[in-house]
Structures are given as structure tokens and as C-alpha cells.
Scaffold this active site. Sequence first.
Site, PDB file in Angstrom:
ATOM      1  N   GLU A 114      51.595  -3.945  -7.803  1.00 11.33           N
ATOM      2  CA  GLU A 114      53.054  -4.030  -7.971  1.00 11.33           C
ATOM      3  C   GLU A 114      53.520  -5.305  -8.679  1.00 11.33           C
ATOM      4  OE1 GLU A 114      54.841  -3.226  -4.130  1.00 11.33           O
ATOM      5  OE2 GLU A 114      53.443  -1.605  -3.734  1.00 11.33           O
ATOM      6  N   ASN A 156      47.556  -1.260  -9.473  1.00  9.51           N
ATOM      7  CA  ASN A 156      48.221  -0.278  -8.609  1.00  9.51           C
ATOM      8  C   ASN A 156      49.735  -0.483  -8.647  1.00  9.51           C
ATOM      9  OD1 ASN A 156      47.814   1.864  -6.637  1.00  9.51           O
ATOM     10  ND2 ASN A 156      48.555   0.416  -5.100  1.00  9.51           N
ATOM     11  N   HIS A 192      54.650   7.515  -3.670  1.00 10.14           N
ATOM     12  CA  HIS A 192      55.536   7.592  -2.486  1.00 10.14           C
ATOM     13  C   HIS A 192      56.783   8.333  -2.945  1.00 10.14           C
ATOM     14  CE1 HIS A 192      53.184   4.795  -0.060  1.00 10.14           C
ATOM     15  NE2 HIS A 192      53.203   3.897  -1.028  1.00 10.14           N
ATOM     16  N   GLU A 222      48.548   6.327  -2.954  1.00  8.66           N
ATOM     17  CA  GLU A 222      49.244   6.088  -1.672  1.00  8.66           C
ATOM     18  C   GLU A 222      50.223   7.225  -1.346  1.00  8.66           C
ATOM     19  OE1 GLU A 222      51.113   2.272  -1.390  1.00  8.66           O
ATOM     20  OE2 GLU A 222      49.496   1.202  -2.380  1.00  8.66           O
ATOM     21  N   ASP A 224      52.649  10.007  -0.098  1.00 12.31           N
ATOM     22  CA  ASP A 224      53.304  10.614   1.059  1.00 12.31           C
ATOM     23  C   ASP A 224      54.582  11.271   0.534  1.00 12.31           C
ATOM     24  OD1 ASP A 224      53.640   7.242   2.329  1.00 12.31           O
ATOM     25  OD2 ASP A 224      54.849   8.192   0.749  1.00 12.31           O
TER      26      ASP A 224
END
Length: 305
Positions: A114, A156, A192, A222, A224
Site C-alpha cells: 500500500e 501488494n 476487499h 486479501e 473478502d
Amino acid sequence: MGAAVQSGYLASEPDYVAALSRHFSYVTAEYQMKWDPIQRERGVFDFSGGDAIVAFAEANGMRVKGHALVWHGATPSWVGTLSPRDLRDAVDNHIRTVAGHYRDHVAAWDVVNEAVAADGSGLRDTVFSRGLGPDYIADAFRTAREADPQALLFYNEYDAERKGPKSDRVYELVKDLKLRGVPIDGVGMQMHVEATSYPQPADIAANMHRLVALGLLVNISEMDVRIRTASGTTAQRLELQKRVFHDIVAVCAAEPRCHAVTFWGFTDKHSWIDSFFGADAPLLFDEGYRAKPSFFGVQDAFLGR
Ligand code: G3I
């Protein structure tokens, strides 16, 4: 197929261990391999949490992804007190010590996490960019490669899955790194998302393809899918969630250079989201470790159904 895990649950929850070892082949340390828990005090390293995750994975024939060597989101406060010279030494030492400790035990690292500004206007303003300038990213990858010659080294990022200013900036960042011969192997798309507003599969595919064209791997790192804002009955909301998981994972399954799909946890009982937004039920298993429709959506995606 991977999941983010926490060492505490491995030690305390047999149901957690049973579901994890049965359904997943790749684990990412959700917290225990970050700077904060490993080097809370300068020069004092605690690898116990990460070592427990590695021991579990190796006992169950699973691979491990380390997360994350350099991230402003889990950096102890003492790092922010350093002069630029001291900061460079501290970052270099942290990467060498941690990547060196886990050498031959991790298949990949999220080396830098990030680092791009939320609006894609440039680099995010962090203790690292302020103290070291933009080259802290290339330097982190070079140091990680020296400490671990084998691990795949990933950049990432979140909200850089669809095409837009932020993913364009990520693309330019990693293209520059590749052109300069910096040892980067791939880009992680965190994924996400919300079931009511997620990146369109065609956009994700186009973004993956341009990264792959640079000679990079991609992964979903990651994932979800929050359903709090979805309307309808519970069954309808779970069906929508299943479709979103399916359609996005299918993009990775169709891309040979998409290296893995990792979910940010796997049971709604333990999700970072429910500690933040509540009742989003974002994962593949419910609180009782029962597979949800989403689990079968992911299975269908991997099977090309
Ligand atoms: O384990 C300790 C516990 O011993 C202690 O008593 C407690 C007191 O605060 O803290 C516990 O650690 C917490 C840890 O999660 C494990 O639960 C930390 O406080 C908490 O800050 C940490 O939050 C993690 C967060 O990153 C910050 O590191 C979340 O679990 C994790 O899901 C989240 O993951 C991030 C990715 O790394 C990067 N992408 C975004 C994603 C979501 O924010």
C-alpha cells in the site's frame, strides 16, 4: 487457494485448524509477520507468532506467504522517531533480519504494501516516503532479494483491481521497477470488495493482463466480500455474495499467471471487517465453520463451472 491466518487461532481452535488444513494450501500471516509484532522495540525480534504459522503450514504441506516487510499500517512508533540515515539502516536491518529468518520457509513475500496514494496521484505520504524518498520501494525489493534469493517478491495494494487512477499508478510504479531491473516478481490485488459495488471482472482481467505483459505474476491477495449493504433475504444476499466470489475468482483461474487466490480469513467468526463494520459476513465459512454458498462459488470458479 489461500487464507490469512492468525497464530492464536491455530493454538486455540480445533475447528479453525480442521477447516483450514482441509480446504487451503497457502497461508498468509494476517498480522504476526508484520513489523509491529516482530520488532516492537528496536533490535528486539520476536518471531514466535510467525514461526507458529510456518510450523503449522509445514506440518500440513502448505506454503506460506510472508506479509508484510514494509507497511506504514503496522510499524512501531519508534520507527517514526528516526533520522533519515537511521531510518534507512532500520528498514534495511528489518528486511534482512526477517526475510533472512524466514528464508526457505516462505514461498513469497509482500515486500511493500500500500505505497500508492488512495487517489493515485503519487506515492502515499508515509514515514518511509517522507524519510527515504521514492526509492525506498526499489531498495526494499533489492534488500529482500539479497536476504531471500528464492521467495517470490510481491508489491501488494488495495483498490487497484479495476482500471483507474490508482491501478494506473501501480502499473507505472511496477513497470518502472521492472525497467530498472529491480527484483519484483508480481503484484497482489487485495480485493476487499462490497457485494453491491465490486470491480467488474472484465476490468480486473484487463488490469491483470497489462501487469502480466510486464513479465509479472499477479495474485488476489486479501479477498473478502462484504454484504452489509446488500438488500433482500439472507438467502438472496448470500447468493449475491456467491456470485461475486465466483465471478472474480474465475478471472484469476482463467489467467495462467495469476499465482494464487487468498481470502482475508476464511470464517466469518474471525474477520477484520466484523471488528470494524459489523454483520458483513464477508468470508467462505460461517461462524460455525459451515461452508456458505460463497465456498461453492469459489469451487465452481476453480473448476471452470
Ligand atoms: O494479537 C494482539 C493481541 O495480543 C493484543 O492483546 C491486541 C491488543 O491490541 O492486539 C492484537 O493484535 C491485533 C492484530 O490485528 C491481531 O488481531 C492488532 O492490535 C491489530 O492492529 C491487528 O489488525 C490487523 C491490521 O491489518 C493491522 O495490522 C488486522 O488483523 C488485519 O486483518 C489487517 O490486515 C490488513 C492487511 O495487513 C493489509 N491490507 C488491509 C488489511 C485490512 O486492514
